[in-house]
Write a protein that holds these residues in place. Sequence first.
Motif, mmCIF file in Angstrom:
data_model
loop_
_atom_site.group_PDB
_atom_site.id
_atom_site.type_symbol
_atom_site.label_atom_id
_atom_site.label_comp_id
_atom_site.label_asym_id
_atom_site.label_seq_id
_atom_site.Cartn_x
_atom_site.Cartn_y
_atom_site.Cartn_z
ATOM 1 N N SER A 103 19.289 -1.213 -0.972
ATOM 2 C CA SER A 103 18.175 -2.086 -0.593
ATOM 3 C C SER A 103 17.816 -1.961 0.883
ATOM 4 N N LYS A 104 18.738 -1.484 1.708
ATOM 5 C CA LYS A 104 18.428 -1.291 3.130
ATOM 6 C C LYS A 104 17.296 -0.288 3.325
ATOM 7 N N TRP A 105 17.147 0.644 2.384
ATOM 8 C CA TRP A 105 16.079 1.645 2.488
ATOM 9 C C TRP A 105 14.733 1.097 2.016
ATOM 10 N N LEU A 106 14.713 -0.144 1.511
ATOM 11 C CA LEU A 106 13.468 -0.765 1.057
ATOM 12 C C LEU A 106 12.893 -1.733 2.087
ATOM 13 N N LEU A 107 13.589 -1.923 3.199
ATOM 14 C CA LEU A 107 13.123 -2.858 4.222
ATOM 15 C C LEU A 107 11.830 -2.348 4.846
ATOM 16 N N ARG A 108 10.791 -3.163 4.808
ATOM 17 C CA ARG A 108 9.487 -2.733 5.310
ATOM 18 C C ARG A 108 9.469 -2.613 6.827
ATOM 19 N N ASP A 109 10.252 -3.448 7.511
ATOM 20 C CA ASP A 109 10.202 -3.491 8.972
ATOM 21 C C ASP A 109 11.361 -2.758 9.635
ATOM 22 N N SER A 110 12.105 -1.975 8.867
ATOM 23 C CA SER A 110 13.245 -1.244 9.426
ATOM 24 C C SER A 110 12.784 0.053 10.090
ATOM 25 N N ASP A 111 13.561 0.513 11.072
ATOM 26 C CA ASP A 111 13.224 1.755 11.756
ATOM 27 C C ASP A 111 13.329 2.941 10.797
ATOM 28 N N LEU A 112 14.371 2.942 9.976
ATOM 29 C CA LEU A 112 14.545 3.974 8.955
ATOM 30 C C LEU A 112 14.335 3.329 7.591
ATOM 31 N N THR A 113 13.248 3.672 6.944
ATOM 32 C CA THR A 113 12.892 3.064 5.666
ATOM 33 C C THR A 113 12.157 4.061 4.785
ATOM 34 N N LEU A 114 12.298 3.871 3.473
ATOM 35 C CA LEU A 114 11.551 4.673 2.503
ATOM 36 C C LEU A 114 10.445 3.856 1.838
ATOM 37 N N ALA A 115 10.266 2.635 2.284
ATOM 38 C CA ALA A 115 9.280 1.746 1.657
ATOM 39 C C ALA A 115 7.866 2.342 1.640
ATOM 40 N N PRO A 116 7.350 2.891 2.755
ATOM 41 C CA PRO A 116 5.994 3.460 2.704
ATOM 42 C C PRO A 116 5.870 4.621 1.723
ATOM 43 N N LEU A 117 6.931 5.414 1.589
ATOM 44 C CA LEU A 117 6.897 6.537 0.652
ATOM 45 C C LEU A 117 6.878 6.035 -0.788
ATOM 46 N N ILE A 118 7.623 4.978 -1.063
ATOM 47 C CA ILE A 118 7.641 4.391 -2.405
ATOM 48 C C ILE A 118 6.249 3.908 -2.795
ATOM 49 N N LEU A 119 5.569 3.252 -1.859
ATOM 50 C CA LEU A 119 4.218 2.759 -2.133
ATOM 51 C C LEU A 119 3.246 3.907 -2.352
ATOM 52 N N GLN A 120 3.378 4.966 -1.556
ATOM 53 C CA GLN A 120 2.440 6.085 -1.667
ATOM 54 C C GLN A 120 2.654 6.900 -2.935
ATOM 55 N N LYS A 121 3.895 7.228 -3.238
ATOM 56 C CA LYS A 121 4.164 8.080 -4.402
ATOM 57 C C LYS A 121 3.877 7.376 -5.718
ATOM 58 N N ASN A 122 3.866 6.044 -5.710
ATOM 59 C CA ASN A 122 3.591 5.300 -6.933
ATOM 60 C C ASN A 122 2.200 4.677 -6.941
ATOM 61 N N ASP A 123 1.354 5.097 -6.008
ATOM 62 C CA ASP A 123 -0.024 4.647 -5.986
ATOM 63 C C ASP A 123 -0.792 5.302 -7.145
ATOM 64 N N PRO A 124 -1.725 4.581 -7.780
ATOM 65 C CA PRO A 124 -2.495 5.164 -8.899
ATOM 66 C C PRO A 124 -3.166 6.488 -8.551
ATOM 67 N N TYR A 125 -3.644 6.645 -7.302
ATOM 68 C CA TYR A 125 -4.264 7.900 -6.896
ATOM 69 C C TYR A 125 -3.275 9.062 -6.980
ATOM 70 N N GLN A 126 -2.022 8.792 -6.657
ATOM 71 C CA GLN A 126 -1.007 9.842 -6.681
ATOM 72 C C GLN A 126 -0.522 10.137 -8.095
ATOM 73 N N LEU A 127 -0.563 9.136 -8.942
ATOM 74 C CA LEU A 127 -0.028 9.295 -10.295
ATOM 75 C C LEU A 127 -0.998 9.995 -11.241
ATOM 76 N N ALA A 128 -2.297 9.819 -11.015
ATOM 77 C CA ALA A 128 -3.288 10.392 -11.937
ATOM 78 C C ALA A 128 -3.168 11.910 -12.111
ATOM 79 N N PRO A 129 -2.940 12.698 -11.048
ATOM 80 C CA PRO A 129 -2.851 14.148 -11.237
ATOM 81 C C PRO A 129 -1.724 14.592 -12.171
#
Length: 352
Positions: A103-129
Motif C-alpha cells: 500500500s505504500k506504493w499507492l500513496l498519492r502524495d509520496s515521493d516514490l509512488t505508482l499511483a499516477p501510473l495505476i490511474l493512467q494504465k487503467n484509464d478508459p482511453y488506455q484500455l480501449a486499444p
Amino acid sequence: MGSIEEVDEEGLLLRGQAQVWQLMFGFANSMALKAAVELRLADIIHSYGGPVTLSQIASGIDSSSPEIPSLARLMRMLVRKGIFTIHRPSDGGETQYGSTHVSKWLLRDSDLTLAPLILQKNDPYQLAPWQHLSHCIKEGGIPFKRAYGCEMWEFTSQNPDFNKLFHDAMACTNKIVMTAFASQYKDGFDKIRSLVDVGGGTGRAIAELVKLYPHIMGVNFDLPHVVATAPVYDGVSHVGGNMFEAIPNSDAVFMKVRKHIIILQFILKNCRKAIPEKTGKVIIVDIVLQEDGNNRFGDMDLVFDILMFVHATGGKERTELEWKNILKEGGFPRYNIINIPALPSIIEAYPL
C-alpha cells in the motif's frame, strides 16, 4: 474407481480451469487497485499512523455519503490481495485495517509512488486499444492507431486530460527508476566528467544525477521547443537540437527507454560519434526481457512487451541477445548489463 492417470488428468484439468478463471478476471484486480487510488484509501490509513476502522476510512473519503457496505467489500478484496492488513479484535470491537509494504506504493502524495501510473494504465482511453489486439495480429497495424486513428503521441497532444495523466505517470516511473539507477551506479560515474542526457525533456533526470555527482557537467539535450521551457539547474546546460542529426560531444551519453529499433540504432550511431573512442560509453536504462522468466518482477517484462505492441508503433522489449545485436549494429560491440532494484536494467555499451 478410475486409474491414477485419470485422477491426475482430472486434477490437471481442474487446475487449468482455475487458472483460466484467474486470468479471465485479472481486470478486477486492476480496477480494485484503481479504485483504491481514486479513493485515496492508502493515504487515509497512512494519515492515522496505524490501523483504522472502516468508519474512519469512510470519513476520509471525499464524499458526503460514502457507501460503507460497498467500501467493506472493496477492502475485503484488497486485504485478500495483500494490499492492506485486517485485524478483528477478540473483544468484539470494530475491525481495523492497516498499511503494508504494498500500500505504500499507492500513496498519492509520496515521493516514490505508482499511483499516477495505476490511474493512467487503467484509464478508459488506455484500455480501449487492447480490444484490437487480435485484429492487429490478423491484419497488421497498431491497436492504439486502430482505436483512435492516430499515434499515441498525437492523441496525447490533442487531449489535455489524458496528456496530464500520461505525463504524471511518466514522471512517477522516471523518479522510481532514476532513484534506483543513481544509487546502484555509483562507480559508473567515477570517470565521467561530462554527461549528455539524450531526449532529456526539461532536464530533471540529469539535474538529479548532477546533484548526486557534482563533478559531472550535465547536458540536457532535446528538441529546441522542449528545452526552451526547461528550468535552470546548477551544473546543467540545456542544448536544443535533433538527435537524428548530431549529439553534443561528451564523455558518456545517457538514454532512457528507446523502444523503436530503427530509431535506437540511428541514435546509437550518433552517440558513437559524440564520445571518445577509447574511454566513452553509452548508458541505457531499459528492460532486458528474460526468456526463462527468472525475474523479480515476474512476467512484467512480457506484459510491457505486449503493452508496447498495443500502444506504440515499432515498440518492443528485447532479450539480451537482441540488445547485443542492436548495440553491435550501432557501433558498440562490447556491453555490460547491471540489474538494479527496478523493472529496467542498466545497459553499458562501449565502442571498443
